[in-house]
Design an enzyme around this catalytic site. Structure first.
Site, PDB file in Angstrom:
ATOM      1  N   ASP A  83       0.858  -1.177   0.000  1.00 37.21           N
ATOM      2  CA  ASP A  83       0.000   0.000   0.000  1.00 37.21           C
ATOM      3  C   ASP A  83       0.892   1.223   0.000  1.00 37.21           C
ATOM      4  O   ASP A  83       1.963   1.225   0.601  1.00 37.21           O
ATOM      5  CB  ASP A  83      -0.978  -0.001   1.175  1.00 37.21           C
ATOM      6  CG  ASP A  83      -0.301  -0.031   2.530  1.00 37.21           C
ATOM      7  OD1 ASP A  83       0.065   1.047   3.039  1.00 37.21           O
ATOM      8  OD2 ASP A  83      -0.148  -1.134   3.097  1.00 37.21           O
ATOM      9  N   ASP A 172      -9.822   3.203   5.758  1.00 33.94           N
ATOM     10  CA  ASP A 172      -8.693   3.163   6.692  1.00 33.94           C
ATOM     11  C   ASP A 172      -9.126   3.895   7.954  1.00 33.94           C
ATOM     12  O   ASP A 172      -9.193   5.122   7.993  1.00 33.94           O
ATOM     13  CB  ASP A 172      -7.487   3.840   6.041  1.00 33.94           C
ATOM     14  CG  ASP A 172      -6.284   3.946   6.977  1.00 33.94           C
ATOM     15  OD1 ASP A 172      -6.384   3.551   8.151  1.00 33.94           O
ATOM     16  OD2 ASP A 172      -5.230   4.450   6.518  1.00 33.94           O
ATOM     17  N   GLU A 174      -8.253   4.038  11.981  1.00 35.62           N
ATOM     18  CA  GLU A 174      -7.206   3.643  12.922  1.00 35.62           C
ATOM     19  C   GLU A 174      -6.988   4.730  13.959  1.00 35.62           C
ATOM     20  O   GLU A 174      -7.714   5.728  13.992  1.00 35.62           O
ATOM     21  CB  GLU A 174      -5.912   3.374  12.146  1.00 35.62           C
ATOM     22  CG  GLU A 174      -5.433   4.579  11.327  1.00 35.62           C
ATOM     23  CD  GLU A 174      -4.128   4.326  10.604  1.00 35.62           C
ATOM     24  OE1 GLU A 174      -3.074   4.409  11.279  1.00 35.62           O
ATOM     25  OE2 GLU A 174      -4.153   4.032   9.388  1.00 35.62           O
TER      26      GLU A 174
END
Length: 291
Positions: A83, A172, A174
């Site tokens: 990534d 994403d 987090e």
């Protein structure tokens, strides 16, 4: 695996011995740049828009500059991927594919007002090199509701097409790299935010969004939520030398495992996140094509 500290350099030249051992053993981890120009060093302090996969985890873990994260020598067999974001600089995607990398996700957007400046280059270049690629959105749940960010993501690169080379988009979500771990949301509010993002993304693309997270963040900030159990594939970040990752309580298994933030791949200058797909290439193509 993660706790807190202000971010230092993203790609320090470090762990040469460990990476050398890995590179000698595995063709996938060649240490040459393969034509890519040198990647820029990120600032000590992450500014809005500058986040990338794992940055929140790294800050909260407190990994010192010059010290690699765990996972440098984790197993790199099976279907391999990476990534990337603009921090990797120019990438030679042909070299990446020739090094054995089969898939890649790249940053498209963050919040509601930032688009990664290298996305429009990386996305088609990976496609033409034969890398099965997709886009990811760095979530900022304190900036707007989930539906708004999902729409921004789809409108700026996070869409999907059945062309044998496009993966579904990634949320994403987090540790907050800019402040409080859970962005100031309660577990109930966070669950609603994620579900709103998922629902909007699915209505726009027909696909279940992939969720990238860590066990520590998910268990804390969603309260061990099982609500995405049968919906979203899990991409788990766990930088470890173990043979398998620790997964959040709310998921049955992992689909993708980010096993190191200090990998090396021909065609990419400096460190790059390395990932493993939980299955064969045929299953990866099934994920890409929704079959």
């Amino acid at each position: 695996m993660f706790s807190s500290r202000r971010r230092t350099a993203r790609f320090p030249r470090r762990a040469a011995t460990a990476l050398g051992v890995l590179g000698a053993a595995l063709a996938l981890t060649a240490t040459t740049a393969g034509g890519a120009t040198a990647a820029p060093e990120p600032p000590v302090k992450i500014e809005p828009g500058q986040a990338y996969m794992g940055v929140g985890a790294r800050i909260h873990q407190g990994i010192p500059a010059g010290q690699p994260s765990m996972g440098t020598l984790a197993p790199t067999d099976g279907v391999q991927g990476i990534d990337v974001s603009h921090w990797q600089g120019a990438i030679n995607w042909t070299s990446v594919r020739n090094a054995g990398i089969q898939f890649a996700w790249m940053k498209a957007t963050e919040g509601t007002g930032y688009k990664d400046p290298r996305f429009n280059t990386n996305y088609p270049a990976a496609y033409h090199a034969g890398v099965i690629r997709g886009a990811y959105h760095f979530a900022l749940p304190n900036a707007s509701n989930g539906a708004t960010q999902a729409a921004y993501f789809v409108n700026n690169g996070g869409g999907w097409s059945r062309d044998n080379l496009t993966l579904p988009g990634v949320l994403d979500i987090e540790h907050n790299p800019y402040g409080a771990m859970c962005y100031g949301l309660s577990t109930t509010q966070m669950r609603s935010w994620i579900n709103d993002f998922y629902t909007t993304y699915k209505s726009r693309t027909g696909r279940d969004v992939v969720i990238y997270t860590t066990a520590s963040w998910w268990n804390t900030c969603t309260g061990n939520w099982t609500g995405m159990y049968g919906k979203s594939p899990l991409w788990v970040a766990h930088w470890t030398t173990a043979s398998s990752p620790t997964i959040p309580s709310g998921f049955p298994t992992w689909t993708v495992w980010q096993y190191t933030s200090t990998g090396s791949v021909s065609g990419v200058s400096g460190n790059v996140d390395r990932n493993k797909f939980n299955g064969s290439r045929d299953r990866l193509l099934a994920l890409a094509n929704n079959t």
